[in-house]
Design a protein around this motif. Sequence first.
Motif, PDB file in Angstrom:
ATOM      1  N   ARG A   4       0.618  -1.124  -0.673  1.00 46.97           N
ATOM      2  CA  ARG A   4      -0.078  -0.289   0.187  1.00 46.97           C
ATOM      3  C   ARG A   4       0.461   1.072   0.091  1.00 46.97           C
ATOM      4  O   ARG A   4       0.219   2.513  -0.302  1.00 46.97           O
ATOM      5  CB  ARG A   4      -1.194  -0.336   1.397  1.00 46.97           C
ATOM      6  N   LEU A  18       0.744   6.651  -1.204  1.00 45.54           N
ATOM      7  CA  LEU A  18      -0.269   5.547  -1.277  1.00 45.54           C
ATOM      8  C   LEU A  18       0.044   4.919  -2.651  1.00 45.54           C
ATOM      9  O   LEU A  18      -0.227   6.047  -4.168  1.00 45.54           O
ATOM     10  CB  LEU A  18      -0.968   6.878  -0.919  1.00 45.54           C
ATOM     11  N   ARG A  20      -2.099   3.110  -3.963  1.00 41.82           N
ATOM     12  CA  ARG A  20      -3.674   1.965  -3.573  1.00 41.82           C
ATOM     13  C   ARG A  20      -4.783   3.138  -4.920  1.00 41.82           C
ATOM     14  O   ARG A  20      -5.359   3.350  -4.746  1.00 41.82           O
ATOM     15  CB  ARG A  20      -4.839   1.719  -2.713  1.00 41.82           C
ATOM     16  N   ASN A  25      -6.358   5.906  -3.421  1.00 40.90           N
ATOM     17  CA  ASN A  25      -5.730   5.393  -1.342  1.00 40.90           C
ATOM     18  C   ASN A  25      -6.652   5.566  -0.588  1.00 40.90           C
ATOM     19  O   ASN A  25      -6.345   6.038   0.556  1.00 40.90           O
ATOM     20  CB  ASN A  25      -4.308   6.444  -1.800  1.00 40.90           C
ATOM     21  N   MET A  31      -4.050  -0.098   5.223  1.00 42.07           N
ATOM     22  CA  MET A  31      -3.156   1.047   3.590  1.00 42.07           C
ATOM     23  C   MET A  31      -2.120   1.800   6.140  1.00 42.07           C
ATOM     24  O   MET A  31      -1.565   2.349   5.690  1.00 42.07           O
ATOM     25  CB  MET A  31      -4.131   2.610   3.633  1.00 42.07           C
TER      26      MET A  31
END
Length: 115
Positions: A4, A18, A20, A25, A31
């Motif tokens: 992540r 980040l 994702r 994100n 995360m």
Amino acid sequence: MNDRVSIDIDNHVADVRLTRADKMNALDPAMFQGIIAAGEELAAMKGVRAVVLSGEGRSFCAGLDMASMASGGASANSGMGSLTDRTHGNANTFQQVAMLWRKLPMPVIAAVHGV
């Protein structure tokens, strides 16, 4: 760290991303853990002079991933603890994601875009 969050270091500057992008994100348990792990890793690095925090894709961070949290993401079994558990000194997991950037010994720049 996990899939992540990524850290790349070039010329004493850490680029923390980040990663994702498909979910803008959004913050799910993985995360949260990835961000905390990245901060802990950076705190131990002696050669880093600055950090740039950004998000891949069209948004920096959309906030909580409500679907993952509603399906038990914040449960005791997720490893995140409850809101009252001080898992990181004076902070819980949810607070640590934000507070760790203030505790780093080098400046942190947030490159925010989108939501």
